[in-house]
Design an enzyme around this catalytic site. Sequence first.
Site, PDB file in Angstrom:
ATOM      1  N   GLY A   1       0.792  -1.229   0.000  1.00  0.00           N
ATOM      2  CA  GLY A   1       0.000   0.000   0.000  1.00  0.00           C
ATOM      3  C   GLY A   1       0.822   1.276   0.000  1.00  0.00           C
ATOM      4  N   GLY A   2       2.053   1.207  -0.512  1.00  0.00           N
ATOM      5  CA  GLY A   2       2.864   2.408  -0.638  1.00  0.00           C
ATOM      6  C   GLY A   2       3.619   2.780   0.620  1.00  0.00           C
TER       7      GLY A   2
ATOM      8  CD  GLU B   1      11.217  -3.483  -7.499  1.00  0.00           C
ATOM      9  OE1 GLU B   1      11.275  -4.559  -6.888  1.00  0.00           O
ATOM     10  OE2 GLU B   1      10.170  -2.858  -7.692  1.00  0.00           O
TER      11      GLU B   1
ATOM     12  CB  ILE C   1       8.718   0.605 -14.417  1.00  0.00           C
ATOM     13  CG1 ILE C   1       9.600  -0.556 -13.952  1.00  0.00           C
ATOM     14  CG2 ILE C   1       8.263   0.446 -15.866  1.00  0.00           C
ATOM     15  CD1 ILE C   1      10.727  -0.916 -14.853  1.00  0.00           C
TER      16      ILE C   1
ATOM     17  CD  GLU D   1      -0.611  -7.320  -7.451  1.00  0.00           C
ATOM     18  OE1 GLU D   1      -1.772  -7.129  -7.117  1.00  0.00           O
ATOM     19  OE2 GLU D   1       0.349  -6.621  -7.033  1.00  0.00           O
TER      20      GLU D   1
ATOM     21  CD  GLU E   1       2.362  -7.111  -3.965  1.00  0.00           C
ATOM     22  OE1 GLU E   1       3.184  -6.264  -3.608  1.00  0.00           O
ATOM     23  OE2 GLU E   1       1.264  -7.265  -3.404  1.00  0.00           O
TER      24      GLU E   1
ATOM     25  NE  ARG F   1      -4.838 -10.134  -0.758  1.00  0.00           N
ATOM     26  CZ  ARG F   1      -4.976  -9.256  -1.745  1.00  0.00           C
ATOM     27  NH1 ARG F   1      -5.998  -9.357  -2.563  1.00  0.00           N
ATOM     28  NH2 ARG F   1      -4.108  -8.281  -1.935  1.00  0.00           N
TER      29      ARG F   1
ATOM     30  CB  VAL G   1     -10.863  -6.448  -4.658  1.00  0.00           C
ATOM     31  CG1 VAL G   1     -12.091  -5.573  -4.852  1.00  0.00           C
ATOM     32  CG2 VAL G   1     -10.290  -6.260  -3.256  1.00  0.00           C
TER      33      VAL G   1
END
Lengths: 542, 188
Positions: free
Chosen positions: A194-195, A230, A233, A307, A320, A324, A327
């Site tokens: 979440g940043g 990293e 991009i 992802e 990542e 699960r 959403v």
Amino acid sequence: MSNANAASNKASAATTSQFSDGSPIMEPPLFTKVLVANRGEIAVRIIRGLRDMGIIAVALASEPDRDAEHVRVADEVIFLPGRSSAETYLQGAKIIALAKAAGIQAIHPGYGFLSENADFAQACADANLTFIGPAPSVMREMGDKIRAKALMEKAGVPVVPGWAGEADATIAVVREQANRIGYPLLVKAAAGGGGKGMRLVHVPEELEAAWHAAAREAQSAFGDARVFLERYITRPRHIEFQIFGDHYGQLVHLFERECSIQRRHQKLIEEAPSPALMQNPELRARMGEAALKAAKAMAYTNAGTIEFIVDDAGNFYFLEVNTRLQVEHPITEWTVQQDLVRLQLLIAAGKPLPFTQADLQQHGHAIECRICAEDPAHGFMPATGRLAFYRPPQGPFIRVDSGVREGSEITVHYDPLLAKLIVWGPDRTAALSRMSRALSQFVALGMPFNAPFLKTVIDHPDFQAGNTHTHFLAEHDLPAKAATDPSGQATNTETQALLVGGLSNAITQRKPSTATSQSSQREEAALSPWNTSQTWRAGACR
Amino acid sequence: MPVTHLRCLDASGALPETATPFRLESVLKGDVFKITLPEGTYEGSLTQTEPGTGWLILCQGEVNKIVPFCLLQNGDRLDLWVDGHILALERLSPNARRTGASGSASGTHSGEIKAPLPGMILNVLVKPGDTVEHNTPLVVLESMKMETTLAAPMAATVKTVSASEGQMAEKGMVLIQLTPLQENAPAS
């Protein structure tokens, strides 16, 4: 009634089926009673899926959720004392004890809350409860971004060029590694999400401060100060692959979802297939192969998502694994015509995947919009209040997964997602047009909500053209543009305001005298804005 | 904002002269009224299915245009949903009650930065005496699993800071008081 259904279902589930040579297989029985350890729209969706299979669905409810929609649709409910998430939906040990006492065999964690908590999954196993998800060891490994990235690199999955970091690395070493990677780059937390614990570094002068700040933030947010570097991009697309694995080593992917439209590092609009891959099936094939490689490297079981980010040149990189149900799973359900919750249940019960990769293909186009109680015009600020009016749209190929109903209270305790609006069309153009219509008919009043904003995004020429990337909203200055544009959309709103001025007056005049007493009518009339000559202003503060 | 003010209409349909090109010609006490929009004049009729919701039918020749609506009034606030558009209107009368009015009765913009929703204060980014620009972040609030940054609505100096990190804030609680640098600050 449900008990009887479930019992008969169990009886039929335990019957034999046959291998192709005619020899019988004893299939393991399905569960009879499953707890959904979640709330809101995902709990509603999972409960519906369980009941579709004849399984008794047990809801979990905190004190503010006693009358919530996910309780109304379930067979049984377990009440938890307390109000906050920490006191209720995150109380793993308490939930396991209550589940055992209620005769529950399996727990579906949904997304968020305990869904990616490896300790909880392990505690379920220790209590002889089936956790509907992957193995705890896989969850643990994928929860650590540095380890996940190393595993993927080893398995031959492309990763974003970077450096894994070292304990007690001197700033000279960090600087050397940063120069090798090149600027701009990201400092990211190993335990991040979440940043949080993430810093963008444009020039070498910013590196040292960013490295330390990210580590501090990671320590305070996750209790884990490890950070890594990293390459950054620019303007990437977010494209993810749905994977499934059973306990017999079968692995499949259910194609991609593109989730590039984001705000606050959270997805807002998702679609399948990805507009980028529609033009480049060869890239889809390579990404699908990489997703399967990743799944194999983890010996993955149950539902998961790999992802990736994809750059302008069509290079893709592992980001990542989400261990699960996502959403945005309904757009995959629609395009591959599979019930993903049902598949999760079958696999968790020890059944084999009912299809192979060759059986799967994408059909048409599906889009999902996240309908939230938030104010796009004020930095997407989440909002609370009572949903006085709630009228989701209807029609062919429209699915609304709501966690609320008219009259629901939206409280500060949980996230502001009211519902997911999902549409399908035979092609992208038809799906976009249907989504635009559905959004224009979505009514929610009582707090700010984002359907009108989502419609501006869906109708935007660059979105229509499929030119999406994760900075789409910022780059197009949305929603600020819509709010200040003196022509077009705004004028239309002004027209509507005046229209309402007229019609509300008419409503007040025509107020029926039944049901309300004279005095309360007078009171209402006195309060009515239309009975006075006062001035009103649009864009009220909240 | 394009709609800077909206004059409410009385039964005669009187609308003060505004910069807008729209004019409501008359509102009749009954089913039918007349409305002039940029694209032409319509005769309208109203169907109300339940209090606060229904639709208008606007007729022009053989064309009958349908405009669904929902409206919700809450004190000085009016929320409108009209045909896919949302408007939040606020009473502008100087005598109007302020929602959640506290004792402060100074001027049009008090410079008070209030918690827009309940939540935990994560960061306080300014201290008394600081000078802030328009949009300078002041406080970060965590609520509904999201971080919300409250920014200065105008250039100002920080008068008082009553928020502290880690504290739970109720909705409407004053977190910071600003003194605007120039007079004539925009109304709320």
